[in-house]
Write a protein that holds these residues in place. Sequence first.
Motif, PDB file in Angstrom:
ATOM      1  N   SER A 412      71.435  67.885   9.746  1.00 21.27           N
ATOM      2  CA  SER A 412      72.742  68.351   9.237  1.00 21.27           C
ATOM      3  C   SER A 412      72.652  69.764   8.704  1.00 21.27           C
ATOM      4  CB  SER A 412      73.241  67.416   8.132  1.00 21.27           C
ATOM      5  OG  SER A 412      73.476  66.124   8.634  1.00 21.27           O
ATOM      6  N   GLY A 413      71.551  70.058   8.000  1.00 16.20           N
ATOM      7  CA  GLY A 413      71.369  71.404   7.469  1.00 16.20           C
ATOM      8  C   GLY A 413      71.247  72.439   8.566  1.00 16.20           C
ATOM      9  N   VAL A 414      70.556  72.089   9.639  1.00 15.34           N
ATOM     10  CA  VAL A 414      70.415  73.019  10.771  1.00 15.34           C
ATOM     11  C   VAL A 414      71.782  73.275  11.404  1.00 15.34           C
ATOM     12  CG1 VAL A 414      69.439  73.324  13.078  1.00 15.34           C
ATOM     13  CG2 VAL A 414      68.016  72.395  11.235  1.00 15.34           C
ATOM     14  N   ARG A 415      72.584  72.201  11.582  1.00 14.92           N
ATOM     15  CA  ARG A 415      73.911  72.366  12.191  1.00 14.92           C
ATOM     16  C   ARG A 415      74.815  73.245  11.335  1.00 14.92           C
ATOM     17  NH1 ARG A 415      73.270  66.846  13.592  1.00 14.92           N
ATOM     18  NH2 ARG A 415      74.462  66.172  11.770  1.00 14.92           N
ATOM     19  N   GLU A 416      74.682  73.149  10.010  1.00 19.08           N
ATOM     20  CA  GLU A 416      75.496  73.986   9.129  1.00 19.08           C
ATOM     21  C   GLU A 416      75.026  75.434   9.127  1.00 19.08           C
ATOM     22  OE1 GLU A 416      75.292  72.175   5.326  1.00 19.08           O
ATOM     23  OE2 GLU A 416      76.429  70.391   5.902  1.00 19.08           O
TER      24      GLU A 416
END
Length: 581
Positions: A412-416
């Motif tokens: 999720s952090g990478v996608r954000e």
Amino acid sequence: MTELLPTATWARTRAVLGELVRPRRWLALSAFVFVVAATGIGLLTAPLLGHIVDLVAQRRLAEAVTLPVLLIALVALGQGVATAIGTSLVARLGEGMLAELREKFVERALGLPLEQVEKAGSGDLTTRVTNDVSEIADGVRDALPELGRSVLTIVLTLGGLAVLDWRFLIAALLAAPIQLGTVRWYIRRAVPLYAKQRVAVGEQQQQLLDTVGGAPTVRAFRLAGEHVGRVRARSGAAVDLALRGIRLVTRFFGRLNLAELIGLGAVLATGFWLVRDGSATIGTATAAALYFHSLFNPINAALALVDDAQSANASLSRLIGVSDLPPVREPAHPAVPVDSSVKTAGLGHSYVDGHEVLHGVDLEVAPGERVALVGASGAGKTTLAKLIAGIHHPSAGSITLGGVDVAELGPSGVRETVSLISQEVHVFAGPLAEDLRLAKADATEPELHLALDRVGASDWVRALPDGLSTVVGDGGHRLTVTQSQQLALARLVLTDPPIAILDEATAEAGSAGSKVLEKAADAALSGRTGLVVAHRLTQAAGADRVVVLDAGRVVETGTHAELVAAGGQYATLWAAWSDHR
């Protein structure tokens, strides 16, 4: 190598059905009661007709027939009302279960790691979303309710035969061994056959997508013959399995017709014998024959719907197989990037077949810097971009975003943190404003116009018949390649990630469109760290730095001017590009 998505076992499929029914058990019970009532009321027709036959045989006056005829009319009315209510309740039950299952599937499918989707091939996921959902919907709306009614009719009709005379029931049951044996014979062959059929159709769909989607590459490398051969092989396998299914169904119905012949003959012979020795009247024998004849449709429907049920079950197992996939694991305490830098150290990547694409790639991109990735086809540019975007996981080395390792950021952090736009852009069916709000659900109309204006799309959007309310995509207003890509860039602006990757985002546009898109891409990347997989070297020339890859390795890095002056691979590419512009 293709790794198809998993399929649930029968035990798991049955458990999920129980989970779907449990919160709707009162609705299910109500539907069952009305369907039973409708079936039971309908069974009164045969004895009433038999009674009329007895009255005629006894040469009774016409007035004696009036009451049975009125009762038959009331039976028809009562059966119709109960059937309508039961059908409505069954539809509510089935549609509710289907909606919940579909929502779970879509939610899980959207959360699948892109690497897993790529390994399976989008064709496999597409057939599950389309063909399999359609199969289940048809089963819920038509096959399963009809199957339930047919089974109830069979059970209650056999009970009616027993009430008339137990010997009629024995005669009717002579057909049962053939029918049950036929079903067992069919199911043993149908279940694996339909499962293979679903897999074959998924593989066929994937091959068609690979061939058609990669048509320019296929033509450029003269691979048309090889790809046509693959399509022919996958299509041939799917057709062969479909023909096997048709032959199986034909033999299935042939055996059922034999059972009907034996059963009806036995009931008629029993009736003749009972009437002759005075154990039954002609009307009773007539009612028994009508009862057995009325079994033809429900028995054939029930047994034939086994075919649809097996098909729906195979599709259901494929949907549940995806729904049951474990969610992507996130770190308990995800880290937060401190800036918008990108760093790779000793990065390597190999595909499932062992082919190594990247070898020890070291790359550092400063916050706000724009870097162009350049190289021949197959150099590893797109693979590097996908690794940084979190689509693939590296085989070796590390990736750091904003000073934090991607493992500490979590998916999720990478996608954000990172957004990737490729040349494969999707225009979703619906109003243009809703298409844009996929990037930011609460975006106001002024925000949408600002994003469109930033990428140079305001003029053509305002010229649309209904502006932002214009329906685009399938069945709506068709957008050009350039407009579709501008829409994707506008979504990037609305998402506002600190790091953006453009993977040949102007490759599909013509020369005029490419200039528009290059300007739009520059505007969309403004204020954020950018990695551009450059199809057109004019993008590289305008970047802060150029990184040249060859055979999965970084062979040159520097500004456009520095690399042209150095006379290396980039200078050669630039010269060839300049000559053909």
